[in-house]
Design an enzyme around this catalytic site. Structure first.
Site, PDB file in Angstrom:
ATOM      1  N   CYS A 358      97.731 120.124  48.535  1.00 21.57           N
ATOM      2  CA  CYS A 358      98.725 121.165  48.242  1.00 21.57           C
ATOM      3  C   CYS A 358      99.455 121.633  49.503  1.00 21.57           C
ATOM      4  O   CYS A 358     100.569 122.148  49.427  1.00 21.57           O
ATOM      5  CB  CYS A 358      98.056 122.392  47.634  1.00 21.57           C
ATOM      6  SG  CYS A 358      96.832 122.059  46.389  1.00 21.57           S
TER       7      CYS A 358
HETATM    8  O1  KQY Z   1      97.526 124.481  44.945  1.00 20.54           O
HETATM    9  C1  KQY Z   1      98.706 124.569  45.118  1.00 20.54           C
HETATM   10  N1  KQY Z   1      99.477 123.526  44.975  1.00 20.54           N
HETATM   11  C2  KQY Z   1      99.358 125.842  45.439  1.00 20.54           C
HETATM   12  C3  KQY Z   1      98.471 126.988  45.351  1.00 20.54           C
HETATM   13  C4  KQY Z   1      99.227 128.237  45.561  1.00 20.54           C
HETATM   14  C5  KQY Z   1      98.312 129.357  45.757  1.00 20.54           C
HETATM   15  C6  KQY Z   1      99.026 130.586  46.145  1.00 20.54           C
HETATM   16  N2  KQY Z   1      98.107 131.645  46.332  1.00 20.54           N
END
Ligand code: KQY
Length: 369
Positions: A358
């Site tokens: 992420c």
């Molecule tokens: O896991 C993701 N792709 C993004 C997570 C965003 C979390 C914001 N607190």
């Protein structure tokens, strides 16, 4: 930078698999104190470790706000293969805010700039505003002089898709059919946008992602491609684990479907760490801001070893100081015998709601077919 009014498919571009050769990896420096504890200092150390791990294999560009520029620069300066560029942002999740790069067989690279609403806008989204995140994809493409495709009125985060580069995309209904993303579109219309912009012919819908994933079940925290027609699925055999029905449902889909080339899937299982929870102390370090995701120790963290990044000759995966860490490493090394598996501490990243995949965005290398 040129903004195109066609689609990647119409122009002969497609999203390659993550194991295809890459030019670099993009990252964004974490700092927001209502997501990262203690003003982001612990996660910044973890982020530096991650950037350095990736930079052993390929160049890394780290975007950082003006306010944090000196700090990031001081911590990353002189590290071979890492450059730091100023880039305004609302948070560090460049998988979701950055472009999805697409390539063609003539050695060209372009990018898709999807709509972004902070994982659900005012209907369950994780913070507001998100206007700076909205601009991240186009800024990256501008720096790279890469032409840009834009999806009008279509929200998608890069973490909600995984492709094999051979015509198939895997996603989840929990995320892409969520009313807080593209409620004005039907499943078929969403499939059509995916097919046009990734150049795929088949969309595989897993019902859900991992339990308590605050992104509404991004596939990149649950199931990923490890080769053509071969996936790695987060897995538990414990019927009392809330992930149990999710794993069973995903397996049912994967066992009963074929990919765009008509191949059945080989499904490998990856244990889920934990269950992991944030401590009282960790939660107390996060600023409380109305409208931002609350942090409470009773809420299970969506920890997953599937949330790794493939780079040139390597694979960078999270460890959690968990008894499953070594098994996870062995599974990854067995599935990627030609890659060096490197594990970096993933807990601070997880406390912010995601992990390595992420927080990174690979840029595929141009190639002539
Ligand atoms: O896991 C993701 N792709 C993004 C997570 C965003 C979390 C914001 N607190």
């Amino acid at each position: 930078m040129t903004t195109l009014n066609s689609t990647p498919r119409a122009d002969g571009f497609y999203m390659p698999a993550e194991w295809a050769q890459q030019t670099q990896t993009w990252m964004i420096w974490p700092e927001r104190p209502d997501n990262w504890r203690l003003g982001g200092k612990p996660v910044q150390r973890a982020h530096v470790t991650l950037a350095k791990a990736i930079a052993r294999f390929e160049p890394v560009t780290v975007g950082v706000s003006a306010a944090q520029y000196d700090n990031a620069k001081a911590q990353l300066d002189g590290v071979p293969n890492i450059r730091v560029v100023e880039m305004s942002n609302n948070d560090a999740w460049v998988r979701d805010t950055g472009p999805t790069f697409v390539i063609n067989d003539k050695g060209e690279v372009r990018g898709v700039d999807w709509g972004f609403n902070a994982w659900g806008g005012f209907d369950g989204g994780l913070y507001s505003p998100w206007n700076l995140d909205e601009q991240v994809a186009s800024k990256i493409l501008e720096i790279e002089r890469s032409p840009r495709y834009v999806t009008e009125d279509f929200v998608l985060e890069g973490g909600s898709i995984h492709v094999d580069g051979e015509g198939t995309v895997i996603t989840t209904e929990e995320c892409l059919l969520n009313r807080n993303r593209n409620s004005h579109l039907s499943r078929e219309q969403i499939e059509a946008v995916l097919c046009e912009h990734l150049s795929v012919e088949k969309v595989i819908w897993l019902p859900d992602g991992l339990f308590n994933d605050e992104t509404d079940g991004h596939v990149d925290n649950f199931c990923c491609y490890v080769g053509p027609a071969e996936v790695l699925l987060a897995w538990t055999d414990d019927p009392k684990d809330p992930n149990f029905p999710r794993c069973q449902a995903a397996m049912k889909v994967l066992e009963s479907t074929r990919d765009a080339k008509g191949r059945p899937f080989v499904v490998h299982k990856m244990p889920i760490p934990g269950p992991l929870y944030a401590t009282e102390e960790e939660c107390a370090g996060v600023d409380q801001v109305h409208g931002s995701q609350e942090r409470t120790p009773s809420v299970r963290l969506a920890g997953s070893y599937v949330n790794f990044l493939i780079v040139n000759g390597g694979l960078v995966a999270p460890s959690f100081d968990d008894p499953h860490d070594e098994t996870a490493r062995e599974i990854l090394q067995r599935l990627f015998p030609e890659h060096e598996v490197v594990m970096v501490p993933g807990r601070e990243l997880l406390l912010g709601g995601g992990n390595i995949h992420c927080l990174t965005q690979q840029q595929p290398a141009p190639h002539k077919g």
